[in-house]
Motif scaffolding. Structure first.
Motif, mmCIF file in Angstrom:
data_model
loop_
_atom_site.group_PDB
_atom_site.id
_atom_site.type_symbol
_atom_site.label_atom_id
_atom_site.label_comp_id
_atom_site.label_asym_id
_atom_site.label_seq_id
_atom_site.Cartn_x
_atom_site.Cartn_y
_atom_site.Cartn_z
ATOM 1 N N MET A 1 2.728 8.712 -13.179
ATOM 2 C CA MET A 1 3.217 7.338 -13.144
ATOM 3 C C MET A 1 2.081 6.348 -13.357
ATOM 4 O O MET A 1 1.065 6.388 -12.646
ATOM 5 C CB MET A 1 3.895 7.070 -11.800
ATOM 6 N N PRO A 2 2.199 5.452 -14.335
ATOM 7 C CA PRO A 2 1.160 4.450 -14.552
ATOM 8 C C PRO A 2 0.920 3.626 -13.285
ATOM 9 O O PRO A 2 1.855 3.155 -12.639
ATOM 10 C CB PRO A 2 1.747 3.581 -15.675
ATOM 11 N N GLY A 3 -0.338 3.496 -12.917
ATOM 12 C CA GLY A 3 -0.701 2.715 -11.743
ATOM 13 C C GLY A 3 -0.730 3.494 -10.447
ATOM 14 O O GLY A 3 -1.176 2.964 -9.417
ATOM 15 N N ALA A 4 -0.252 4.750 -10.469
ATOM 16 C CA ALA A 4 -0.277 5.549 -9.244
ATOM 17 C C ALA A 4 -1.677 6.097 -8.987
ATOM 18 O O ALA A 4 -2.458 6.291 -9.920
ATOM 19 C CB ALA A 4 0.720 6.705 -9.350
ATOM 20 N N ASP B 1 3.950 2.539 16.395
ATOM 21 C CA ASP B 1 3.135 2.011 15.308
ATOM 22 C C ASP B 1 3.302 2.853 14.043
ATOM 23 O O ASP B 1 3.311 4.090 14.088
ATOM 24 C CB ASP B 1 1.664 1.984 15.709
ATOM 25 N N TRP B 2 3.418 2.159 12.927
ATOM 26 C CA TRP B 2 3.523 2.797 11.614
ATOM 27 C C TRP B 2 2.284 3.644 11.351
ATOM 28 O O TRP B 2 1.164 3.273 11.748
ATOM 29 C CB TRP B 2 3.656 1.701 10.557
ATOM 30 N N VAL B 3 2.467 4.775 10.725
ATOM 31 C CA VAL B 3 1.350 5.660 10.395
ATOM 32 C C VAL B 3 0.800 5.260 9.024
ATOM 33 O O VAL B 3 1.555 5.161 8.058
ATOM 34 C CB VAL B 3 1.794 7.131 10.382
ATOM 35 N N PRO B 4 -0.494 5.019 8.901
ATOM 36 C CA PRO B 4 -1.046 4.506 7.631
ATOM 37 C C PRO B 4 -0.782 5.435 6.450
ATOM 38 O O PRO B 4 -0.749 6.668 6.580
ATOM 39 C CB PRO B 4 -2.539 4.392 7.917
ATOM 40 N N PHE B 5 -0.620 4.814 5.293
ATOM 41 C CA PHE B 5 -0.376 5.514 4.031
ATOM 42 C C PHE B 5 -1.438 6.579 3.768
ATOM 43 O O PHE B 5 -1.125 7.720 3.418
ATOM 44 C CB PHE B 5 -0.362 4.470 2.910
ATOM 45 N N ASP B 6 -2.705 6.242 3.957
ATOM 46 C CA ASP B 6 -3.778 7.195 3.662
ATOM 47 C C ASP B 6 -3.695 8.440 4.535
ATOM 48 O O ASP B 6 -4.070 9.533 4.102
ATOM 49 C CB ASP B 6 -5.142 6.530 3.827
ATOM 50 N N HIS C 1 6.515 14.809 -5.000
ATOM 51 C CA HIS C 1 5.807 14.257 -6.159
ATOM 52 C C HIS C 1 5.057 12.980 -5.782
ATOM 53 O O HIS C 1 3.912 12.790 -6.181
ATOM 54 C CB HIS C 1 6.800 13.911 -7.277
ATOM 55 N N ILE C 2 5.757 12.098 -5.037
ATOM 56 C CA ILE C 2 5.290 10.737 -4.814
ATOM 57 C C ILE C 2 5.241 10.435 -3.320
ATOM 58 O O ILE C 2 6.188 10.746 -2.586
ATOM 59 C CB ILE C 2 6.229 9.722 -5.499
ATOM 60 N N VAL C 3 4.155 9.815 -2.884
ATOM 61 C CA VAL C 3 4.077 9.209 -1.558
ATOM 62 C C VAL C 3 4.010 7.697 -1.790
ATOM 63 O O VAL C 3 3.133 7.213 -2.514
ATOM 64 C CB VAL C 3 2.839 9.696 -0.784
ATOM 65 N N TRP C 4 4.949 6.965 -1.172
ATOM 66 C CA TRP C 4 5.129 5.537 -1.485
ATOM 67 C C TRP C 4 4.996 4.702 -0.216
ATOM 68 O O TRP C 4 5.675 4.974 0.786
ATOM 69 C CB TRP C 4 6.495 5.336 -2.129
ATOM 70 N N ASP C 5 4.141 3.705 -0.260
ATOM 71 C CA ASP C 5 3.975 2.749 0.833
ATOM 72 C C ASP C 5 4.869 1.546 0.548
ATOM 73 O O ASP C 5 4.562 0.733 -0.342
ATOM 74 C CB ASP C 5 2.510 2.309 0.928
ATOM 75 N N PRO C 6 5.999 1.402 1.268
ATOM 76 C CA PRO C 6 6.917 0.297 0.962
ATOM 77 C C PRO C 6 6.417 -1.063 1.440
ATOM 78 O O PRO C 6 7.045 -2.084 1.144
ATOM 79 C CB PRO C 6 8.198 0.702 1.714
ATOM 80 N N PHE C 7 5.303 -1.091 2.169
ATOM 81 C CA PHE C 7 4.747 -2.359 2.638
ATOM 82 C C PHE C 7 3.752 -2.956 1.635
ATOM 83 O O PHE C 7 3.782 -4.146 1.364
ATOM 84 C CB PHE C 7 4.066 -2.165 4.000
ATOM 85 N N SER C 8 2.897 -2.111 1.070
ATOM 86 C CA SER C 8 1.888 -2.611 0.133
ATOM 87 C C SER C 8 2.232 -2.312 -1.323
ATOM 88 O O SER C 8 1.691 -2.932 -2.236
ATOM 89 C CB SER C 8 0.527 -1.985 0.446
ATOM 90 N N GLY C 9 3.096 -1.340 -1.558
ATOM 91 C CA GLY C 9 3.408 -0.917 -2.916
ATOM 92 C C GLY C 9 2.477 0.159 -3.451
ATOM 93 O O GLY C 9 2.608 0.570 -4.615
ATOM 94 N N ILE D 1 1.131 3.726 -4.363
ATOM 95 C CA ILE D 1 1.845 4.952 -4.720
ATOM 96 C C ILE D 1 0.824 6.028 -5.044
ATOM 97 O O ILE D 1 -0.099 5.803 -5.831
ATOM 98 C CB ILE D 1 2.778 4.711 -5.930
ATOM 99 N N ALA D 2 0.971 7.185 -4.412
ATOM 100 C CA ALA D 2 0.135 8.339 -4.714
ATOM 101 C C ALA D 2 1.012 9.417 -5.334
ATOM 102 O O ALA D 2 2.131 9.658 -4.863
ATOM 103 C CB ALA D 2 -0.533 8.870 -3.450
ATOM 104 N N GLN D 3 0.539 10.058 -6.383
ATOM 105 C CA GLN D 3 1.300 11.118 -7.045
ATOM 106 C C GLN D 3 0.551 12.437 -6.911
ATOM 107 O O GLN D 3 -0.649 12.528 -7.209
ATOM 108 C CB GLN D 3 1.544 10.789 -8.516
ATOM 109 N N LEU D 4 1.285 13.478 -6.485
ATOM 110 C CA LEU D 4 0.685 14.778 -6.193
ATOM 111 C C LEU D 4 1.033 15.837 -7.223
ATOM 112 O O LEU D 4 0.301 16.807 -7.389
ATOM 113 C CB LEU D 4 1.125 15.253 -4.804
#
Length: 391
Positions: free
Chosen positions: A6-9, A44-49, A66-74, A76-79
């Motif tokens: 995905m572009p930008g991931a 408390d929310w668990v950080p994206f990283d 495939h994708i881990v997505w942070d809905p707060f910051s946008g 996106i990590a692709q595995l």
């Protein structure tokens, strides 16, 4: 060809790529649900990283999406690349290969759990977050041919709804709670697709007023003026699927204009247009909504149990309760568990073995998968194939 990555991931290729099996392309919606919280006790929310680190570690790779997505910051990590299977749904030996059942089966894990707290605010549902980055994520999934539809309904709560036939034959988005062989019920909610279609569509040519005619499906009426439990079942299913906006009260057993308008919205959600989206059910859309076709056929549990205990030891072709056994046999044949030549009304050894395979498909084992029907397994077979179960 669409972009494999995905572009930008943020790319975290964990290797272990493997092909899918082909078929209708799918997206699967998950939340990480890495903590349990309630309205009274948010967490408390668990950080994206942290989640990316987990899924790229030896402990997390066996269930990585495939994708881990942070809905707060946008972020996106692709595995995995899009054309590889990932591993976030359970895949039982001998069943449908859930991680591979499509031309693509792109799995998205939103970093979220109900009643998570971030920056002092508590978020009960995923859709209550900013859902940052969703539009570009959706567009990338759509570029792989996944249509903006939910064949088993928009996830609006944590109620599971699983139908293996729909899963194997219909393209679109599925909740984890829709996937066969799995017991998870997430994501509970998911952001809307927005107004940008993935492919050009024909004009809708919507009628100026709701359609007012009836149709008969499997012996039961639907459409304006229809009455019965089957009408209530449709209305309740529309509400669960997120298409109940036109009800002022109800749903109930009398089909009104509100039912038609809600059903029309549901048909449009499936991608139908024009006369095919006039709000009066067709067999295909009705089966997708309910997971089965209501009908007037009934099977007595006591009768089929008696047949299962009697027919295998009797002479070839013996029928204890032939008409009811034949209904069960046809359902097993439709499931691919019994050869059509043995749909003969005799609950013999082959039928017993086929029913045992059905029980195992549902997760039963040992004595609970001996081929003699139990209420739960028979009801589920009836729901999938349009017959009711009595005592």
């Amino acid at each position: 060809m669409p972009d494999l990555w995905m572009p930008g991931a943020e790319i975290h290729d964990i290797g272990d790529h493997a092909p899918t099996d082909g078929g209708p392309p799918k997206g699967i919606a998950h939340i990480t649900w890495d903590r349990n919280a309630t309205a009274q006790k948010p967490a408390d929310w668990v950080p994206f990283d942290d989640l990316v680190s987990y899924f790229t570690s030896s402990g997390g790779r066996p269930t990585a999406p495939h994708i881990v997505w942070d809905p707060f910051s946008g972020r996106i990590a692709q595995l995995y690349p899009a054309d590889s299977r990932s591993k976030s749904v359970m895949d039982l030996p001998g069943g449908t290969r859930t991680n591979r059942a499509g031309a693509v089966v792109i799995q998205i894990e939103a970093v979220f759990f109900p009643f998570c707290r971030k920056d002092g605010t508590v978020y009960p549902r995923l859709v209550d977050t900013p859902c940052a980055g969703w539009d570009r994520l959706r567009a990338w999934v759509a570029s792989w041919g996944v249509p903006d539809v939910w064949p088993m309904g928009v996830p609006v709560d944590f109620t599971p709804h699983r139908d293996e036939h729909t899963w194997e034959t219909a393209a679109g988005w599925y909740a984890h709670g829709h996937v066969p062989e799995n017991d998870h019920t997430d994501p509970g909610s998911w952001p809307a697709f927005g107004n940008t279609p993935t492919t050009p569509t024909e004009p809708t040519n919507e009628p100026p007023q709701p359609a007012r005619y009836r149709t008969t499906i499997n012996g039961l009426e639907y459409g304006y003026g229809a009455h019965g439990d089957q009408v209530t079942a449709v209305g309740e299913a529309l509400v669960r699927a997120g298409y109940g906006g036109h009800y002022q009260q109800g749903p109930g057993p009398d089909w009104t204009d509100a039912d038609t308008l809600n059903y029309r919205a549901y048909q449009q959600g499936l991608g139908y247009t024009g006369a095919d989206a006039d709000g009066v059910p067709g067999e295909t859309s009705l089966r997708q909504l309910l997971g089965y076709l209501p009908g007037t056929r009934t099977v007595s549990l006591a009768h089929v149990v008696a047949a299962a205990r009697t027919d295998p030891g009797a002479e070839q072709g013996h029928q204890t309760y032939g008409s009811e056994a034949r209904i069960v046999e046809q359902a097993l044949a439709d499931e691919g568990l019994l050869d059509g030549q043995w749909v003969d009304g005799s609950f013999g050894t082959r039928t017993l073995n086929a029913y045992a395979a059905w029980q195992r498909r549902l997760g039963y084992a040992g004595r609970d998968a001996d081929g003699v029907p139990g209420r739960s397994s028979l009801v589920r077979l009836g729901q999938a194939h349009g017959f009711a179960v009595t005592d």
